[in-house]
Design an enzyme around this catalytic site. Structure first.
Site, PDB file in Angstrom:
ATOM      1  N   HIS A 194       0.820  -1.229   0.000  1.00 45.72           N
ATOM      2  CA  HIS A 194       0.000   0.000   0.000  1.00 45.72           C
ATOM      3  C   HIS A 194       0.844   1.265   0.000  1.00 45.72           C
ATOM      4  CE1 HIS A 194      -3.364  -2.606   1.974  1.00 45.72           C
ATOM      5  NE2 HIS A 194      -3.244  -2.834   0.681  1.00 45.72           N
ATOM      6  N   CYS A 206       3.317  14.408  -7.402  1.00 48.97           N
ATOM      7  CA  CYS A 206       2.310  15.313  -7.968  1.00 48.97           C
ATOM      8  C   CYS A 206       1.246  14.530  -8.724  1.00 48.97           C
ATOM      9  CB  CYS A 206       3.010  16.286  -8.925  1.00 48.97           C
ATOM     10  SG  CYS A 206       1.869  17.282  -9.890  1.00 48.97           S
ATOM     11  N   CYS A 266       1.963  15.826 -12.863  1.00 50.70           N
ATOM     12  CA  CYS A 266       3.216  15.455 -13.571  1.00 50.70           C
ATOM     13  C   CYS A 266       3.896  14.250 -12.923  1.00 50.70           C
ATOM     14  CB  CYS A 266       4.160  16.670 -13.620  1.00 50.70           C
ATOM     15  SG  CYS A 266       4.827  17.132 -12.029  1.00 50.70           S
ATOM     16  N   CYS A 269       2.824  21.224  -6.219  1.00 55.57           N
ATOM     17  CA  CYS A 269       3.969  20.742  -6.985  1.00 55.57           C
ATOM     18  C   CYS A 269       4.925  21.885  -7.337  1.00 55.57           C
ATOM     19  CB  CYS A 269       3.472  20.078  -8.266  1.00 55.57           C
ATOM     20  SG  CYS A 269       4.797  19.544  -9.365  1.00 55.57           S
TER      21      CYS A 269
END
Ligand code: BV8
Ligand code: ZN
Length: 247
Positions: free
Chosen positions: A118, A126, A129, A146
């Site tokens: 997990h 981000c 991106c 970001c």
């Protein structure tokens, strides 16, 4: 002969051991579990928070929730259960820890072969991106943005409804199918596909052992199910293995 002595009989120098762990193994480090009575963050239901939709709807709540859990993980440390699993590597051919936990305590305790089903609470990326990056300390209504494209940054964990990392799934399936002994330690076995691995191991001929103070859905399928805390049970097992070696 008590359960631990019988279990120790199955662990020899050529044995491949696999262990599925859940929040219960970190409970004795002071990290609350998900579904036990002492809730994680008082009224917050972690299962409600572990979702991308909630993150998009309320990035402040979810980002600060993970920052809180990161701080808890940093302020505590692996316990005797984690350390015993790391030491187990001395007594058998291979030990593979398949963990649902995101605290990285198995690695900190010295386990060399850890599969994180997990994700982990240390890394962030981000949502647009996908670039991994450090995030600053969040205050008030801050959300992590970001530094490359300005969009939201999320924790590198698997939320409900999200695929587990393909590599982790593949390695965990292979481990379950090829091990001789499979332990399920500190997990309620309600979350899939993680909860499938103990059954796959048993169906492939492994000895299936559960360590949990409570019964779970897996209990009826186990060769041994020990109603004990992981730190106590795993330490006791290691003591027996050490005595076996001294003989
Ligand atoms: C997916 C995020 C598909 C990180 C987590 C209906 C039936 C079956 C499955 C489903 C269903 N509906 C939906 C699903 C799928 C769903 C699921 O399984 N839901 C469950 C709740 C019904 N699974 C998913 O969504 C997974 N993804 O299936 O994707 C897909 C396919 C194609 C395309 C897209 C998607 C994703 C699952 C991962 C979710 N993320 N966490 C984080 O924030 O941590 S899950 C969350 O639960 C944690 O990771 C945790 O590890 C995990 C399991 O919980 P446990 O670790 O077992 O902890 P718990 O509190 O439950 O139990 C603790 C145990 O310890 C207890 O038994 C207690 O007795 C014991 N204990 C206490 N003290 C001790 C102890 N034991 C030993 N010693 C002690 N001292
Ligand atoms: Zn970006």
């Amino acid at each position: 002969m008590d359960a631990f002595s019988k279990i120790a009989e199955h662990i020899k120098h050529d044995t491949h051991v696999a262990i599925l762990t859940g929040a219960g193994i970190s409970a004795e480090s002071g990290i609350p579990t998900f579904r036990d009575k002492d809730g994680i963050w008082t009224k917050m239901d972690p299962n409600q928070l572990a979702s991308f939709d909630v993150f998009l709807r309320d990035p402040v709540l979810v980002s600060h929730w993970y920052q809180h859990r990161r701080k808890v993980a940093e302020e505590h440390k692996p316990n005797a259960g984690h350390l015993a699993l790391a030491e187990l590597e001395k007594f058998c051919k291979s030990v593979t820890v398949v963990t649902q936990n995101i605290d990285r305590y198995h690695q900190k305790a010295g386990s060399k072969n850890v599969i994180e089903l997990h994700g982990n609470i240390e890394e962030n990326y981000c949502i647009r991106c996908k670039k991994f990056q450090e995030i600053p300390e969040l205050k008030d209504n801050d959300v992590p943005k970001c530094k490359y494209c300005g969009d939201l940054v999320r924790p590198n964990v698997v939320w409900f409804g999200e695929m587990l990392p393909q590599d982790a799934i593949r390695k965990a399936s292979e481990t379950a199918r090829n091990c001789d002994v499979f332990f399920s330690v500190g997990t309620s076995t309600v979350v899939f596909p993680a909860a499938q691995f103990p059954l796959d191991a048993k169906n492939s001929g492994a000895v299936l052992i559960e360590i949990n103070p409570e019964e779970t859905m897996l209990t009826p399928y186990c060769h041994y199910s020990v109603r004990e805390k992981s730190s106590v049970a795993l330490t006791q097992l290691l003591e027996i293995l050490k005595k076996k070696i001294e003989k």
